[in-house]
Design a protein around this motif. Structure first.
Motif, mmCIF file in Angstrom:
data_model
loop_
_atom_site.group_PDB
_atom_site.id
_atom_site.type_symbol
_atom_site.label_atom_id
_atom_site.label_comp_id
_atom_site.label_asym_id
_atom_site.label_seq_id
_atom_site.Cartn_x
_atom_site.Cartn_y
_atom_site.Cartn_z
ATOM 1 N N LEU A 292 -19.788 31.659 5.154
ATOM 2 C CA LEU A 292 -19.617 31.936 6.584
ATOM 3 C C LEU A 292 -18.821 33.213 6.803
ATOM 4 N N ALA A 293 -17.757 33.406 6.044
ATOM 5 C CA ALA A 293 -16.929 34.610 6.185
ATOM 6 C C ALA A 293 -17.745 35.868 5.869
ATOM 7 N N ILE A 294 -18.564 35.811 4.829
ATOM 8 C CA ILE A 294 -19.400 36.950 4.462
ATOM 9 C C ILE A 294 -20.401 37.249 5.571
ATOM 10 N N GLU A 295 -21.025 36.212 6.118
ATOM 11 C CA GLU A 295 -21.983 36.396 7.209
ATOM 12 C C GLU A 295 -21.286 36.965 8.451
ATOM 13 N N GLN A 296 -20.109 36.450 8.790
ATOM 14 C CA GLN A 296 -19.388 36.938 9.959
ATOM 15 C C GLN A 296 -18.973 38.394 9.808
ATOM 16 N N ALA A 297 -18.762 38.838 8.569
ATOM 17 C CA ALA A 297 -18.381 40.224 8.308
ATOM 18 C C ALA A 297 -19.597 41.149 8.240
ATOM 19 N N GLY A 298 -20.803 40.596 8.467
ATOM 20 C CA GLY A 298 -22.007 41.414 8.479
ATOM 21 C C GLY A 298 -22.731 41.456 7.145
ATOM 22 N N GLY A 299 -22.256 40.690 6.169
ATOM 23 C CA GLY A 299 -22.922 40.637 4.872
ATOM 24 C C GLY A 299 -24.013 39.586 4.859
ATOM 25 N N ILE A 300 -24.566 39.369 3.689
ATOM 26 C CA ILE A 300 -25.638 38.400 3.516
ATOM 27 C C ILE A 300 -25.119 37.311 2.590
ATOM 28 N N GLY A 301 -24.903 36.136 3.127
ATOM 29 C CA GLY A 301 -24.366 35.025 2.362
ATOM 30 C C GLY A 301 -25.371 34.478 1.366
ATOM 31 N N HIS A 302 -24.858 33.963 0.258
ATOM 32 C CA HIS A 302 -25.721 33.459 -0.815
ATOM 33 C C HIS A 302 -26.608 32.290 -0.388
ATOM 34 N N GLU A 303 -26.199 31.563 0.632
ATOM 35 C CA GLU A 303 -27.000 30.422 1.067
ATOM 36 C C GLU A 303 -28.362 30.855 1.605
ATOM 37 N N ARG A 304 -28.476 32.112 2.036
ATOM 38 C CA ARG A 304 -29.790 32.599 2.491
ATOM 39 C C ARG A 304 -30.794 32.595 1.343
ATOM 40 N N ILE A 305 -30.342 32.973 0.136
ATOM 41 C CA ILE A 305 -31.248 32.977 -1.020
ATOM 42 C C ILE A 305 -31.649 31.544 -1.373
ATOM 43 N N TRP A 306 -30.669 30.623 -1.346
ATOM 44 C CA TRP A 306 -30.991 29.205 -1.605
ATOM 45 C C TRP A 306 -32.080 28.735 -0.633
ATOM 46 N N THR A 307 -31.878 29.033 0.650
ATOM 47 C CA THR A 307 -32.828 28.587 1.672
ATOM 48 C C THR A 307 -34.195 29.239 1.463
ATOM 49 N N TRP A 308 -34.205 30.542 1.183
ATOM 50 C CA TRP A 308 -35.469 31.251 0.967
ATOM 51 C C TRP A 308 -36.231 30.650 -0.210
ATOM 52 N N LEU A 309 -35.543 30.393 -1.304
ATOM 53 C CA LEU A 309 -36.196 29.785 -2.468
ATOM 54 C C LEU A 309 -36.775 28.417 -2.112
ATOM 55 N N HIS A 310 -36.001 27.622 -1.393
ATOM 56 C CA HIS A 310 -36.450 26.284 -1.012
ATOM 57 C C HIS A 310 -37.676 26.363 -0.099
ATOM 58 N N GLU A 311 -37.603 27.227 0.914
ATOM 59 C CA GLU A 311 -38.693 27.296 1.892
ATOM 60 C C GLU A 311 -39.974 27.882 1.316
ATOM 61 N N CYS B 28 -36.965 39.789 0.682
ATOM 62 C CA CYS B 28 -37.234 38.353 0.905
ATOM 63 C C CYS B 28 -37.959 38.157 2.231
ATOM 64 N N LEU B 29 -37.462 38.814 3.274
ATOM 65 C CA LEU B 29 -38.097 38.695 4.590
ATOM 66 C C LEU B 29 -39.509 39.272 4.575
ATOM 67 N N GLY B 30 -39.674 40.399 3.881
ATOM 68 C CA GLY B 30 -41.000 41.003 3.778
ATOM 69 C C GLY B 30 -41.973 40.103 3.043
ATOM 70 N N LEU C 292 -37.586 30.374 -9.864
ATOM 71 C CA LEU C 292 -36.734 31.541 -10.071
ATOM 72 C C LEU C 292 -37.525 32.694 -10.678
ATOM 73 N N GLU C 293 -38.399 32.384 -11.630
ATOM 74 C CA GLU C 293 -39.202 33.413 -12.276
ATOM 75 C C GLU C 293 -40.137 34.084 -11.270
ATOM 76 N N GLN C 294 -40.813 33.284 -10.464
ATOM 77 C CA GLN C 294 -41.742 33.833 -9.471
ATOM 78 C C GLN C 294 -40.994 34.673 -8.433
ATOM 79 N N ALA C 295 -39.863 34.164 -7.973
ATOM 80 C CA ALA C 295 -39.091 34.890 -6.951
ATOM 81 C C ALA C 295 -38.554 36.206 -7.502
ATOM 82 N N ALA C 296 -38.039 36.173 -8.712
ATOM 83 C CA ALA C 296 -37.511 37.401 -9.320
ATOM 84 C C ALA C 296 -38.623 38.434 -9.460
ATOM 85 N N GLU C 297 -39.788 38.002 -9.900
ATOM 86 C CA GLU C 297 -40.922 38.926 -10.042
ATOM 87 C C GLU C 297 -41.332 39.481 -8.680
ATOM 88 N N ALA C 298 -41.379 38.621 -7.671
ATOM 89 C CA ALA C 298 -41.758 39.062 -6.321
ATOM 90 C C ALA C 298 -40.776 40.104 -5.779
#
Length: 165
Positions: free
Chosen positions: A81-100, A137-139, A105-111
């Motif tokens: 939350l602190a990272i997101e509030q400071a304008g950064g990108i929190g690690h939970e976004r990657i967790w969510t992106w992988l889940h959704e 990730c968004l692209g 991990l191999e496919q995502a890293a290659e992508a």
């Protein structure tokens, strides 16, 4: 894998429902909890400024505790939350992106054009997520490529709207 970077060493309760958090990796972050306190029933007791000021480092530095075993917040969630509030990108976004996306991990890293190890560093919050990686990730999400080939062009907003109309 070590989660040492999420372990709190120290904290300070600040005015206006904010905390200053110092983590084991010597990073100090400030987080504003006012929105969470206003919108989360379980955190409503923290509207009491006296109680909020009693924040302390919890079990092995993995939480901020106000009332033991009753009212606490995880140190990793607060860091995100602190990272997101400071304008950064929190690690939970990657967790969510992988889940959704359902990518391994191999496919995502290659992508994303990065190593599996680097993706794990980003996912686990061990390294800050560069803006370019999050935009990739968004692209990927926008075009959902099939197989190895990336699309030559992305549909315009009008084309997307016409297809859903």
């Amino acid at each position: 894998m070590s989660k040492e970077h999420f372990r709190l060493r120290a904290l300070e309760a600040l005015p206006a429902s904010r905390l200053r958090l110092t983590y084991a990796d010597d990073q100090t972050l400030e987080v504003d909890l006012s929105d969470w306190i206003e919108t989360t029933r379980a955190l409503a007791p923290l509207k009491d400024k006296t109680l909020f000021a009693q924040a302390k480092v919890g079990f092995f530095g993995h939480s901020v505790d106000w009332i033991e075993d009753e009212l606490d917040l995880g140190s990793s969630n607060l860091r995100n939350l602190a990272i997101e509030q400071a304008g950064g990108i929190g690690h939970e976004r990657i967790w969510t992106w992988l889940h959704e996306t359902g990518l391994t991990l191999e496919q995502a890293a290659e992508a994303l054009g990065i190593s599996r190890r680097m993706l794990i560093y980003y996912r686990d919050g061990e390294k800050p997520i560069p803006r370019a990686i999050w935009l990739a990730c968004l692209g990927w999400e926008a075009v959902r490529p099939q197989g190895q080939a990336l699309p030559m062009r992305v549909a315009s907003v009008r084309e997307v709207a016409a297809g859903h109309g």
